[in-house]
Scaffold this motif. Structure first.
Motif, short mmCIF file in Angstrom:
data_model
loop_
_atom_site.label_atom_id
_atom_site.label_comp_id
_atom_site.label_asym_id
_atom_site.label_seq_id
_atom_site.Cartn_x
_atom_site.Cartn_y
_atom_site.Cartn_z
N PHE A 156 0.81 -1.22 0.00
CA PHE A 156 0.00 0.00 0.00
C PHE A 156 0.84 1.27 0.00
N ARG A 157 2.15 1.17 0.19
CA ARG A 157 2.97 2.38 0.24
C ARG A 157 4.41 2.03 -0.11
N ARG A 158 5.08 2.95 -0.81
CA ARG A 158 6.49 2.76 -1.15
C ARG A 158 7.24 4.02 -0.79
N GLN A 159 8.44 3.84 -0.21
CA GLN A 159 9.28 4.96 0.18
C GLN A 159 10.73 4.67 -0.21
N ILE A 160 11.54 5.71 -0.20
CA ILE A 160 12.98 5.55 -0.38
C ILE A 160 13.64 5.94 0.94
N GLU A 161 14.49 5.06 1.43
CA GLU A 161 15.23 5.33 2.67
C GLU A 161 16.71 5.50 2.33
N VAL A 162 17.28 6.62 2.76
CA VAL A 162 18.71 6.87 2.61
C VAL A 162 19.28 7.03 4.00
N ARG A 163 20.40 6.30 4.27
CA ARG A 163 21.03 6.39 5.59
C ARG A 163 22.51 6.08 5.48
N ASP A 164 23.22 6.35 6.56
CA ASP A 164 24.65 6.03 6.59
C ASP A 164 24.84 4.53 6.41
N ASP A 165 25.87 4.16 5.66
CA ASP A 165 26.19 2.76 5.47
C ASP A 165 26.73 2.21 6.79
N PRO A 166 26.03 1.26 7.41
CA PRO A 166 26.45 0.78 8.74
C PRO A 166 27.77 0.01 8.72
N ARG A 167 28.24 -0.37 7.54
CA ARG A 167 29.51 -1.08 7.45
C ARG A 167 30.70 -0.13 7.55
N LEU A 168 30.42 1.17 7.50
CA LEU A 168 31.49 2.15 7.59
C LEU A 168 31.66 2.72 8.99
N ASP A 169 30.74 2.39 9.90
CA ASP A 169 30.87 2.89 11.28
C ASP A 169 30.82 1.75 12.30
N ASP A 170 31.09 0.55 11.82
CA ASP A 170 31.17 -0.65 12.68
C ASP A 170 29.84 -1.10 13.28
N ALA A 171 28.71 -0.59 12.79
CA ALA A 171 27.42 -1.11 13.23
C ALA A 171 27.16 -2.48 12.59
N ALA A 172 27.84 -2.74 11.47
CA ALA A 172 27.75 -4.03 10.79
C ALA A 172 29.14 -4.36 10.24
N PRO A 173 29.48 -5.65 10.14
CA PRO A 173 30.78 -6.01 9.58
C PRO A 173 30.92 -5.55 8.13
N ARG A 174 32.13 -5.26 7.74
CA ARG A 174 32.40 -4.76 6.40
C ARG A 174 32.02 -5.76 5.31
N ASP A 175 32.06 -7.06 5.61
CA ASP A 175 31.88 -8.07 4.58
C ASP A 175 30.46 -8.60 4.43
N VAL A 176 29.47 -8.00 5.12
CA VAL A 176 28.09 -8.47 4.97
C VAL A 176 27.39 -7.70 3.85
N ALA A 177 26.23 -8.23 3.46
CA ALA A 177 25.36 -7.58 2.47
C ALA A 177 26.09 -7.25 1.17
N LYS A 178 26.69 -8.27 0.59
CA LYS A 178 27.43 -8.07 -0.65
C LYS A 178 26.54 -7.61 -1.80
N HIS A 179 25.22 -7.79 -1.65
CA HIS A 179 24.28 -7.32 -2.67
C HIS A 179 24.09 -5.79 -2.60
N VAL A 180 24.71 -5.13 -1.62
CA VAL A 180 24.66 -3.67 -1.49
C VAL A 180 26.11 -3.20 -1.45
N PRO A 181 26.67 -2.76 -2.57
CA PRO A 181 28.09 -2.38 -2.59
C PRO A 181 28.39 -1.22 -1.65
N VAL A 182 29.57 -1.27 -1.06
CA VAL A 182 30.07 -0.16 -0.24
C VAL A 182 30.70 0.87 -1.18
N ILE A 183 30.27 2.11 -1.06
CA ILE A 183 30.85 3.21 -1.82
C ILE A 183 31.29 4.27 -0.83
N GLU A 184 32.61 4.47 -0.74
CA GLU A 184 33.13 5.44 0.23
C GLU A 184 33.43 6.77 -0.44
#
Length: 197
Positions: A169-197
Motif C-alpha cells: 500500500f505504500r512505497r518509500q525511499i530510505e537513505v542512511r549512513d552505510d552501517p559497514r562504515l561505522d562498525d554497526a555491521a561487519p564490512r563483509d556483509v550484504a554483498k548485494h549492497v556495494p560499499v561506496i566510500e
C-alpha cells in the motif's frame, strides 16, 4: 519531498533502499505448515544482549542495524513494553528466528521484525513462523496487521508476504549512513549492497 523521475545521486558513505509497506485488513485463510522441528518461545522482558544477538544473526546480512545503534533505554522501552511481544523460533535447542509484534497502536498489529537465521532460510521455517505470527496477531481485537520490507532484504520477501495475504500500500525511499562504515555491521556483509566510500 517527492523524488524526481530519473536518477538521483546518493552520496558516498550512504546506502539507499526502496521500502515497501504491506498490510492485511482481514484475517487470511491459514496456510499449511511445512514439516519441520521448530517451536516458538515467547521471551518475556527480553534481555538486551539476547535480543541484539538474535537480531544480528537474523538480520545482519540485510543491514538490520536500527536496534544495534539504538540506546539501551530506548530499546528496553520498546521490547519490554507490555504491548510488544517478542518471540524466538527454536531449532535444535537454539534460537534461530525472531518475531516482534507491536500492539501499541489500538486495533493494529505491526510485525516489526520477522526472520530466520541463514541456516534456516529455504527450510520452510519462515512459512511456519509467519503462520504463528498471523495466529498471534489476529488473536487480538485488531483490524489491521502490517509490516514493511526493503530492497536490502531477501529478494523473495515481498512475494512471500503477498503469498501470506499482505498487499502493498505504500512505497518509500530510505537513505542512511552505510552501517559497514561505522562498525554497526561487519564490512563483509550484504554483498548485494556495494560499499561506496
Amino acid at each position: 519531498m517527492i523524488v524526481p523521475d530519473g536518477y538521483s545521486d546518493i552520496p558516498a558513505g550512504k546506502v539507499a533502499a526502496v521500502v515497501t509497506h504491506l498490510e492485511m485488513t482481514v484475517r487470511p485463510a491459514p496456510r499449511p505448515d511445512p514439516p519441520g522441528a521448530w517451536t516458538l518461545r515467547r521471551v518475556e522482558m527480553p534481555p538486551l544482549d539476547w535480543f541484539r544477538d538474535l537480531y544480528r544473526r537474523v538480520g545482519e546480512e540485510f543491514l538490520w542495524v536500527s536496534r544495534i545503534r539504538m540506546p539501551d533505554a530506548e530499546l528496553a522501552a520498546i521490547i519490554q513494553s507490555s504491548l510488544v511481544e517478542v518471540y524466538a523460533l527454536v531449532h535444535d535447542g537454539r534460537d534461530e528466528g525472531l518475531l516482534e509484534l507491536d500492539f501499541r497502536i489500538p486495533s493494529e498489529c505491526e510485525i516489526v521484525f520477522f526472520g530466520v537465521t541463514a541456516k534456516l532460510v529455504g527450510t520452510g521455517a519462515g512459512r511456519w513462523l509467519m503462520n504463528r505470527a498471523l495466529e498471534l496477531a489476529w488473536s487480538r481485537p485488531v483490524t489491521r496487521v502490517w509490516l514493511h520490507t526493503c530492497t536490502f532484504d531477501h529478494p523473495g520477501a515481498i512475494a512471500f508476504y503477498q503469498r501470506s495475504g499482505f498487499r502493498a500500500f505504500r512505497r518509500q525511499i530510505e537513505v542512511r549512513d552505510d552501517p559497514r562504515l561505522d562498525d554497526a555491521a561487519p564490512r563483509d556483509v550484504a554483498k548485494h549492497v556495494p560499499v561506496i566510500e
